[in-house]
Scaffold this motif. Structure first.
Motif, PDB file in Angstrom:
ATOM      1  N   GLY A  61     -34.158 -39.430   9.109  1.00 34.31           N
ATOM      2  CA  GLY A  61     -35.651 -39.476   8.549  1.00 34.31           C
ATOM      3  C   GLY A  61     -36.492 -40.156   9.278  1.00 34.31           C
ATOM      4  O   GLY A  61     -36.330 -40.707  10.088  1.00 34.31           O
ATOM      5  N   GLY A  62     -37.940 -39.863   8.939  1.00 39.40           N
ATOM      6  CA  GLY A  62     -38.739 -40.906   9.618  1.00 39.40           C
ATOM      7  C   GLY A  62     -38.908 -40.313  11.099  1.00 39.40           C
ATOM      8  O   GLY A  62     -38.983 -39.235  11.454  1.00 39.40           O
ATOM      9  N   THR A  63     -38.897 -41.444  11.977  1.00 37.98           N
ATOM     10  CA  THR A  63     -38.996 -40.928  13.496  1.00 37.98           C
ATOM     11  C   THR A  63     -37.532 -40.770  14.131  1.00 37.98           C
ATOM     12  O   THR A  63     -37.355 -40.644  15.204  1.00 37.98           O
ATOM     13  CB  THR A  63     -39.471 -42.299  14.052  1.00 37.98           C
ATOM     14  OG1 THR A  63     -38.812 -43.483  13.852  1.00 37.98           O
ATOM     15  CG2 THR A  63     -41.052 -42.337  13.660  1.00 37.98           C
ATOM     16  N   ASN A  79     -36.998 -44.658   0.118  1.00 35.45           N
ATOM     17  CA  ASN A  79     -38.637 -44.541   0.770  1.00 35.45           C
ATOM     18  C   ASN A  79     -38.999 -45.689   1.282  1.00 35.45           C
ATOM     19  O   ASN A  79     -38.572 -47.043   0.785  1.00 35.45           O
ATOM     20  CB  ASN A  79     -39.713 -44.135  -0.277  1.00 35.45           C
ATOM     21  CG  ASN A  79     -39.181 -42.782  -0.948  1.00 35.45           C
ATOM     22  OD1 ASN A  79     -39.551 -41.913  -0.196  1.00 35.45           O
ATOM     23  ND2 ASN A  79     -38.721 -42.802  -2.271  1.00 35.45           N
ATOM     24  N   PRO A 109     -42.175 -46.190   9.933  1.00 39.04           N
ATOM     25  CA  PRO A 109     -43.373 -45.844   9.282  1.00 39.04           C
ATOM     26  C   PRO A 109     -42.711 -45.654   7.995  1.00 39.04           C
ATOM     27  O   PRO A 109     -41.795 -45.354   7.361  1.00 39.04           O
ATOM     28  CB  PRO A 109     -43.756 -44.492   9.831  1.00 39.04           C
ATOM     29  CG  PRO A 109     -42.460 -43.789  10.530  1.00 39.04           C
ATOM     30  CD  PRO A 109     -41.574 -45.094  11.072  1.00 39.04           C
ATOM     31  N   ASN A 110     -43.776 -45.547   7.018  1.00 42.54           N
ATOM     32  CA  ASN A 110     -43.776 -45.146   5.722  1.00 42.54           C
ATOM     33  C   ASN A 110     -43.128 -43.911   5.489  1.00 42.54           C
ATOM     34  O   ASN A 110     -43.862 -42.869   6.085  1.00 42.54           O
ATOM     35  CB  ASN A 110     -44.805 -45.489   4.889  1.00 42.54           C
ATOM     36  CG  ASN A 110     -45.189 -47.056   4.704  1.00 42.54           C
ATOM     37  OD1 ASN A 110     -44.493 -47.796   5.010  1.00 42.54           O
ATOM     38  ND2 ASN A 110     -46.300 -47.438   4.018  1.00 42.54           N
ATOM     39  N   CYS A 111     -42.180 -43.713   4.866  1.00 39.74           N
ATOM     40  CA  CYS A 111     -41.504 -42.166   5.071  1.00 39.74           C
ATOM     41  C   CYS A 111     -40.153 -42.220   3.935  1.00 39.74           C
ATOM     42  O   CYS A 111     -39.825 -43.369   3.752  1.00 39.74           O
ATOM     43  CB  CYS A 111     -41.205 -41.503   6.273  1.00 39.74           C
ATOM     44  SG  CYS A 111     -40.882 -39.959   6.397  1.00 39.74           S
ATOM     45  N   ALA A 112     -39.696 -41.094   3.998  1.00 40.18           N
ATOM     46  CA  ALA A 112     -38.446 -40.855   3.236  1.00 40.18           C
ATOM     47  C   ALA A 112     -37.239 -40.979   4.183  1.00 40.18           C
ATOM     48  O   ALA A 112     -37.519 -40.348   5.208  1.00 40.18           O
ATOM     49  CB  ALA A 112     -38.330 -39.512   2.592  1.00 40.18           C
ATOM     50  N   TYR A 113     -36.132 -41.446   3.919  1.00 41.85           N
ATOM     51  CA  TYR A 113     -34.982 -41.689   4.921  1.00 41.85           C
ATOM     52  C   TYR A 113     -33.857 -41.451   3.989  1.00 41.85           C
ATOM     53  O   TYR A 113     -33.755 -41.744   2.606  1.00 41.85           O
ATOM     54  CB  TYR A 113     -35.144 -43.180   5.431  1.00 41.85           C
ATOM     55  CG  TYR A 113     -36.063 -43.510   5.912  1.00 41.85           C
ATOM     56  CD1 TYR A 113     -35.840 -43.318   7.793  1.00 41.85           C
ATOM     57  CD2 TYR A 113     -37.348 -43.860   5.632  1.00 41.85           C
ATOM     58  CE1 TYR A 113     -37.097 -43.610   8.493  1.00 41.85           C
ATOM     59  CE2 TYR A 113     -38.227 -44.176   6.641  1.00 41.85           C
ATOM     60  CZ  TYR A 113     -38.381 -43.955   8.001  1.00 41.85           C
ATOM     61  OH  TYR A 113     -39.247 -44.133   8.794  1.00 41.85           O
ATOM     62  N   CYS A 130     -41.239 -52.087   4.512  1.00 36.83           N
ATOM     63  CA  CYS A 130     -41.122 -51.793   5.655  1.00 36.83           C
ATOM     64  C   CYS A 130     -40.909 -53.311   6.299  1.00 36.83           C
ATOM     65  O   CYS A 130     -41.439 -54.251   6.026  1.00 36.83           O
ATOM     66  CB  CYS A 130     -42.354 -51.078   6.401  1.00 36.83           C
ATOM     67  SG  CYS A 130     -42.170 -50.792   8.226  1.00 36.83           S
ATOM     68  N   GLY A 177     -50.651 -44.597   1.627  1.00 36.55           N
ATOM     69  CA  GLY A 177     -50.018 -45.077   3.165  1.00 36.55           C
ATOM     70  C   GLY A 177     -50.802 -46.526   3.632  1.00 36.55           C
ATOM     71  O   GLY A 177     -50.358 -46.894   4.762  1.00 36.55           O
TER      72      GLY A 177
END
Length: 161
Positions: A68-70, A131, A98-102, A44, A140
């Motif tokens: 993805g994410g936000t 990710n 944020p930590n998430c899949a994109y 990130c 996380g």
């Protein structure tokens, strides 16, 4: 490549002829995201160089997008109307995400007209899912440590003493 010739004669015997060169393009454009690789982990806050190929002999345009994410829907990172071959397509700024899949998507359109309809063109697409976060950071918290192992074990129904 074709050359079309039209000869015409009217009722009065007047003759006319004309020729036109026509290109029939049935090849789809090239769309390839080479980097980052599918399923890669990205830290990130990093600036991600997205490299690949977006090209066609009759290129109209290309667009590099992310979701993805936000993000809500597809968000454009970069676009162009000249060929990019195995080079930088755009830079994705992951600051504050944020930590998430994109998912990154590359759409490439050519200017060929399909089915005599100017609204329908050849389009190619390539997608890569990545990710944001550390590989193995299950909870996380930004670190890969024993707490991540505990999280995995609790998911499976085990508890640590």
């Amino acid at each position: 490549n074709y050359r079309v010739r039209v000869d015409a004669v009217d009722n009065c015997g007047h003759q006319a002829a004309d020729e036109a060169d026509i290109i029939v393009d049935n090849t789809p454009p090239q769309a390839d995201i080479a980097s980052p690789e599918n399923c890669a982990f990205i830290q990130c806050g990093s600036m991600v160089n997205v490299k690949g190929t977006a090209c066609d002999v009759n290129l109209s345009n290309w667009v590099l997008q992310v979701t993805g994410g936000t993000y809500v829907g597809w968000v454009t990172i970069a676009s162009g109307n000249i060929c990019v071959i195995e080079d930088l397509l755009g830079v994705w700024d992951t600051t504050g995400l944020p930590n998430c899949a994109y998912t990154l998507r590359l759409l490439v359109n050519d200017s060929a007209i399909l089915n005599c309809n100017g609204a329908i063109v050849h389009q190619s697409e390539d997608v890569v899912s990545v990710n944001i976060g550390l590989a193995g950071d299950v909870n996380g918290d930004g670190a890969v440590n024993f707490a991540d192992i505990t999280e995995v074990l609790m998911f499976w129904g085990f508890t640590c003493p």
